[in-house]
Design a protein around this motif. Structure first.
Motif, PDB file in Angstrom:
ATOM      1  N   PHE A 146      15.383   9.957   9.426  1.00  5.08           N
ATOM      2  CA  PHE A 146      14.123  10.532   8.962  1.00  5.08           C
ATOM      3  C   PHE A 146      13.627   9.782   7.733  1.00  5.08           C
ATOM      4  CE2 PHE A 146      17.161  13.561   6.744  1.00  5.08           C
ATOM      5  CZ  PHE A 146      16.817  13.252   5.434  1.00  5.08           C
ATOM      6  N   ALA A 147      12.326   9.907   7.489  1.00  4.41           N
ATOM      7  CA  ALA A 147      11.721   9.285   6.311  1.00  4.41           C
ATOM      8  C   ALA A 147      10.683  10.242   5.749  1.00  4.41           C
ATOM      9  CB  ALA A 147      11.066   7.956   6.677  1.00  4.41           C
ATOM     10  N   PHE A 148      10.458  10.136   4.447  1.00  7.47           N
ATOM     11  CA  PHE A 148       9.396  10.941   3.823  1.00  7.47           C
ATOM     12  C   PHE A 148       8.826  10.155   2.658  1.00  7.47           C
ATOM     13  CE2 PHE A 148      13.492  12.147   1.985  1.00  7.47           C
ATOM     14  CZ  PHE A 148      13.266  11.966   0.626  1.00  7.47           C
ATOM     15  N   GLY A 149       7.632  10.516   2.263  1.00  7.52           N
ATOM     16  CA  GLY A 149       6.997   9.841   1.127  1.00  7.52           C
ATOM     17  C   GLY A 149       6.163  10.823   0.325  1.00  7.52           C
ATOM     18  N   MET A 150       6.281  10.711  -1.005  1.00  4.92           N
ATOM     19  CA  MET A 150       5.519  11.629  -1.866  1.00  4.92           C
ATOM     20  C   MET A 150       4.877  10.858  -3.001  1.00  4.92           C
ATOM     21  SD  MET A 150       8.082  14.836  -2.167  1.00  4.92           S
ATOM     22  CE  MET A 150       9.646  14.113  -1.765  1.00  4.92           C
ATOM     23  N   PRO A 169       2.164   5.731  11.888  1.00  7.47           N
ATOM     24  CA  PRO A 169       2.602   4.777  12.916  1.00  7.47           C
ATOM     25  C   PRO A 169       4.124   4.623  12.967  1.00  7.47           C
ATOM     26  CG  PRO A 169       0.856   3.840  11.537  1.00  7.47           C
ATOM     27  CD  PRO A 169       1.287   5.120  10.892  1.00  7.47           C
ATOM     28  N   PHE A 170       4.774   4.845  11.819  1.00  8.48           N
ATOM     29  CA  PHE A 170       6.213   4.527  11.720  1.00  8.48           C
ATOM     30  C   PHE A 170       7.119   5.731  11.914  1.00  8.48           C
ATOM     31  CE2 PHE A 170       5.174   5.911   7.472  1.00  8.48           C
ATOM     32  CZ  PHE A 170       3.963   5.259   7.200  1.00  8.48           C
ATOM     33  N   THR A 171       6.551   6.925  12.147  1.00 12.83           N
ATOM     34  CA  THR A 171       7.393   8.097  12.413  1.00 12.83           C
ATOM     35  C   THR A 171       6.903   8.827  13.653  1.00 12.83           C
ATOM     36  OG1 THR A 171       6.040   9.263  10.759  1.00 12.83           O
ATOM     37  CG2 THR A 171       8.230   8.574  10.053  1.00 12.83           C
ATOM     38  N   GLY A 182       4.061  13.060   3.082  1.00 15.93           N
ATOM     39  CA  GLY A 182       4.174  12.947   4.531  1.00 15.93           C
ATOM     40  C   GLY A 182       5.623  12.675   4.916  1.00 15.93           C
ATOM     41  N   CYS A 183       5.955  12.924   6.198  1.00 13.15           N
ATOM     42  CA  CYS A 183       7.335  12.716   6.619  1.00 13.15           C
ATOM     43  C   CYS A 183       7.419  12.633   8.139  1.00 13.15           C
ATOM     44  CB  CYS A 183       8.219  13.853   6.121  1.00 13.15           C
ATOM     45  SG  CYS A 183       7.737  15.460   6.775  1.00 13.15           S
ATOM     46  N   GLY A 184       8.611  12.378   8.645  1.00 10.07           N
ATOM     47  CA  GLY A 184       8.809  12.347  10.087  1.00 10.07           C
ATOM     48  C   GLY A 184      10.123  11.691  10.463  1.00 10.07           C
ATOM     49  N   TYR A 199      -0.560   0.093  -4.325  1.00 10.28           N
ATOM     50  CA  TYR A 199      -1.953  -0.260  -4.607  1.00 10.28           C
ATOM     51  C   TYR A 199      -2.835   0.032  -3.393  1.00 10.28           C
ATOM     52  CZ  TYR A 199       0.416  -2.874  -8.266  1.00 10.28           C
ATOM     53  OH  TYR A 199       1.203  -3.214  -9.336  1.00 10.28           O
ATOM     54  N   ARG A 200      -3.991   0.613  -3.642  1.00  6.41           N
ATOM     55  CA  ARG A 200      -4.952   0.792  -2.554  1.00  6.41           C
ATOM     56  C   ARG A 200      -6.363   0.577  -3.081  1.00  6.41           C
ATOM     57  NH1 ARG A 200      -2.463   5.901   0.850  1.00  6.41           N
ATOM     58  NH2 ARG A 200      -0.391   4.991   0.867  1.00  6.41           N
ATOM     59  N   ASN A 201      -7.148  -0.046  -2.250  1.00  8.76           N
ATOM     60  CA  ASN A 201      -8.517  -0.369  -2.655  1.00  8.76           C
ATOM     61  C   ASN A 201      -9.406   0.867  -2.510  1.00  8.76           C
ATOM     62  OD1 ASN A 201     -10.821  -1.650  -3.367  1.00  8.76           O
ATOM     63  ND2 ASN A 201     -10.747  -3.204  -1.757  1.00  8.76           N
ATOM     64  N   HIS A 258       1.908   5.854  -7.799  1.00 12.92           N
ATOM     65  CA  HIS A 258       3.360   5.724  -7.598  1.00 12.92           C
ATOM     66  C   HIS A 258       3.847   6.649  -6.483  1.00 12.92           C
ATOM     67  CE1 HIS A 258       2.501   4.332 -11.627  1.00 12.92           C
ATOM     68  NE2 HIS A 258       3.568   3.579 -11.543  1.00 12.92           N
ATOM     69  N   GLN A 259       4.859   6.162  -5.782  1.00  9.11           N
ATOM     70  CA  GLN A 259       5.443   6.963  -4.697  1.00  9.11           C
ATOM     71  C   GLN A 259       6.956   7.010  -4.833  1.00  9.11           C
ATOM     72  OE1 GLN A 259       4.237   4.976  -1.044  1.00  9.11           O
ATOM     73  NE2 GLN A 259       2.566   6.450  -0.753  1.00  9.11           N
ATOM     74  N   VAL A 260       7.533   8.058  -4.292  1.00  7.62           N
ATOM     75  CA  VAL A 260       8.970   8.054  -4.010  1.00  7.62           C
ATOM     76  C   VAL A 260       9.092   8.306  -2.512  1.00  7.62           C
ATOM     77  CG1 VAL A 260      11.172   9.241  -4.312  1.00  7.62           C
ATOM     78  CG2 VAL A 260       9.694   8.879  -6.284  1.00  7.62           C
ATOM     79  N   GLU A 261       9.644   7.340  -1.807  1.00 12.44           N
ATOM     80  CA  GLU A 261       9.899   7.565  -0.380  1.00 12.44           C
ATOM     81  C   GLU A 261      11.396   7.694  -0.182  1.00 12.44           C
ATOM     82  OE1 GLU A 261       7.910   5.184   2.461  1.00 12.44           O
ATOM     83  OE2 GLU A 261       5.971   5.389   1.463  1.00 12.44           O
ATOM     84  N   GLY A 262      11.770   8.373   0.891  1.00 11.83           N
ATOM     85  CA  GLY A 262      13.181   8.552   1.197  1.00 11.83           C
ATOM     86  C   GLY A 262      13.459   8.119   2.630  1.00 11.83           C
ATOM     87  N   THR A 314       0.825  -1.206   0.000  1.00 11.85           N
ATOM     88  CA  THR A 314       0.000   0.000   0.000  1.00 11.85           C
ATOM     89  C   THR A 314       0.864   1.263   0.000  1.00 11.85           C
ATOM     90  OG1 THR A 314      -0.086  -0.069   2.412  1.00 11.85           O
ATOM     91  CG2 THR A 314      -1.889  -1.130   1.218  1.00 11.85           C
ATOM     92  N   HIS A 315       2.162   1.078   0.195  1.00 15.67           N
ATOM     93  CA  HIS A 315       3.127   2.179   0.106  1.00 15.67           C
ATOM     94  C   HIS A 315       4.495   1.577  -0.178  1.00 15.67           C
ATOM     95  CE1 HIS A 315       3.162   1.929   4.868  1.00 15.67           C
ATOM     96  NE2 HIS A 315       3.310   0.760   4.288  1.00 15.67           N
ATOM     97  N   THR A 316       5.496   2.420  -0.443  1.00 14.89           N
ATOM     98  CA  THR A 316       6.820   1.843  -0.712  1.00 14.89           C
ATOM     99  C   THR A 316       7.660   1.757   0.561  1.00 14.89           C
ATOM    100  OG1 THR A 316       7.595   4.010  -1.484  1.00 14.89           O
ATOM    101  CG2 THR A 316       6.934   2.427  -3.173  1.00 14.89           C
ATOM    102  N   SER A 317       7.061   2.078   1.715  1.00 18.16           N
ATOM    103  CA  SER A 317       7.805   1.956   2.982  1.00 18.16           C
ATOM    104  C   SER A 317       8.344   0.543   3.257  1.00 18.16           C
ATOM    105  CB  SER A 317       6.923   2.410   4.149  1.00 18.16           C
ATOM    106  OG  SER A 317       6.399   3.688   3.900  1.00 18.16           O
ATOM    107  N   PRO A 318       7.669  -0.545   2.835  1.00 12.42           N
ATOM    108  CA  PRO A 318       8.265  -1.866   3.073  1.00 12.42           C
ATOM    109  C   PRO A 318       9.656  -2.021   2.463  1.00 12.42           C
ATOM    110  CG  PRO A 318       6.319  -2.033   1.629  1.00 12.42           C
ATOM    111  CD  PRO A 318       6.304  -0.686   2.258  1.00 12.42           C
TER     112      PRO A 318
END
Ligand code: PHE
Length: 335
Positions: free
Chosen positions: A301-305, A246-248, A279-281, A190-192, A204-208, A164-168
């Motif tokens: 730190f992490a972020f996602g766009m 939950p993760f930041t 989002g970020c944190g 993917y999200r329902n 699509h996402q780019v996370e850092g 559901t995100h690229t955080s995994p």
């Protein structure tokens, strides 16, 4: 005279025509202004009126036959000579082969990658079919968190799902590498969701992710500010609004100042002067511990766009569905 017409027809058929020159000789001989057909028409004038009708028809048939013979040979020679000259004349302009272009999502994805690569981020990738551990559990997402609900997640079986995100991908990297870690994770998620102009079931996402000793919230802010200015222009500012993931911890939503109206308020920023792009944190210590990274020694730190969101802002696209319809009239505008 009828006999004479037959002889002419037979003679014409027997002519040997091998090239443009013999064809031109044929034309002069039979169809030219002083040619055989001209003589025939002259002779026709002397024919008694009673015979004129039937003979006239025969003469026309013969004339048509000769002209057909002439034009068919002419076309054949023209085709041959064109082919030959195309093969031989290398100075002739070539035949243009239509060229495709990148999909707008890929254009912006590559721009984003280039911006982060300039400050030392490298690309990490992972599977689109994930397990609960990498998509949720390791990311500190409690069992009863609404994101796990069937309404949001496409489950394949009770433990397998479409990410559901690229955080995994961040979890996979933290599990296998030791800090310092500095990665971005471009990819499809993917999200329902009900498909509309604003939302789609795939995007699509780019996370850092940056993990090191003494990484601070200031580092996160500066990284995001640098990205925003590179992507949207040097006049753009950023704003972080307190939020929850939950993760930041702490977590924030990332807004950029509206570069379309220069913060005056427009339809895109809905009059507020700011638009949300991600989002970020700071990575929650529990997430680091889940990946066997010592949270007393390291912070991160992490972020996602969302790439669609940024592409829509950059190009002024108002319907996310356009990205997946493969309408050539839409796609070729990005050439
Ligand atoms: N994974 C979050 C999402 O999809 C975005 C995010 C990434 C938030 C990293 C904070 C830190 O929505």
């Amino acid at each position: 005279m009828q006999e004479k017409l037959k002889q002419i027809a037979a003679a014409a058929q027997a002519e040997i025509i091998t090239d443009k020159h013999t064809l031109e000789a044929f034309r002069i001989k039979y169809l030219g202004t002083k040619g055989i057909m001209k003589e025939v028409f002259e002779a026709f004038k002397q024919v008694p009126n009673e015979e004129k009708k039937s003979l006239g028809q025969l003469i026309n048939v013969l004339k048509n036959e000769l002209e057909t013979l002439y034009t068919s040979k002419k076309e054949a020679f023209e085709n041959v000579s064109e082919q030959a000259s195309n093969q031989d004349d290398f100075t002739k302009p070539g035949i243009k082969v239509p060229q495709g272009n990148r999909h707008p999502i890929n254009i912006i994805k590559n721009d984003m990658i280039a911006i982060f690569e300039r400050i030392g981020f490298t690309i990490a990738e992972g599977p689109e079919i994930e397990d609960e551990w990498h998509n949720f559990t390791a990311l500190n997402t409690p069992e009863d968190h609404p994101a796990r609900d069937m309404q949001d997640t496409f489950y394949i079986d009770s433990n397998t799902l479409l990410r559901t995100h690229t955080s995994p991908v961040q979890i996979r990297v933290m599990e296998t590498q030791t800090p310092p870690i500095r990665i971005i994770t471009p990819g499809r998620v993917y999200r329902n969701e009900t498909i509309s102009a604003r939302a789609h079931c795939t995007f699509h996402q780019v996370e850092g992710l940056y993990i090191n000793k003494n990484v601070s919230f200031a580092d996160l802010k500066q990284t995001l500010l640098y990205f925003a200015k590179e992507m949207f222009g040097q006049n753009v500012d950023i704003r972080l609004r307190p939020s929850y993931f939950p993760f930041t911890e702490p977590s924030a939503e990332l807004d950029i100042s509206c570069f379309i109206c220069d913060r005056k308020g427009c339809a895109v920023c809905k009059g507020s002067g700011w638009v949300e792009i991600g989002g970020c944190g700071m990575v929650d210590p529990a997430v680091l511990e889940n990946c066997k990274i010592d949270a007393k020694e390291y912070t991160g730190f992490a972020f996602g766009m969302g790439i669609e969101r940024i592409t829509m802002l950059k190009y002024g696209i108002d319907d996310i569905r356009l990205f997946y319809e493969n309408d050539i009239r839409f796609l070729k505008q990005f050439a």
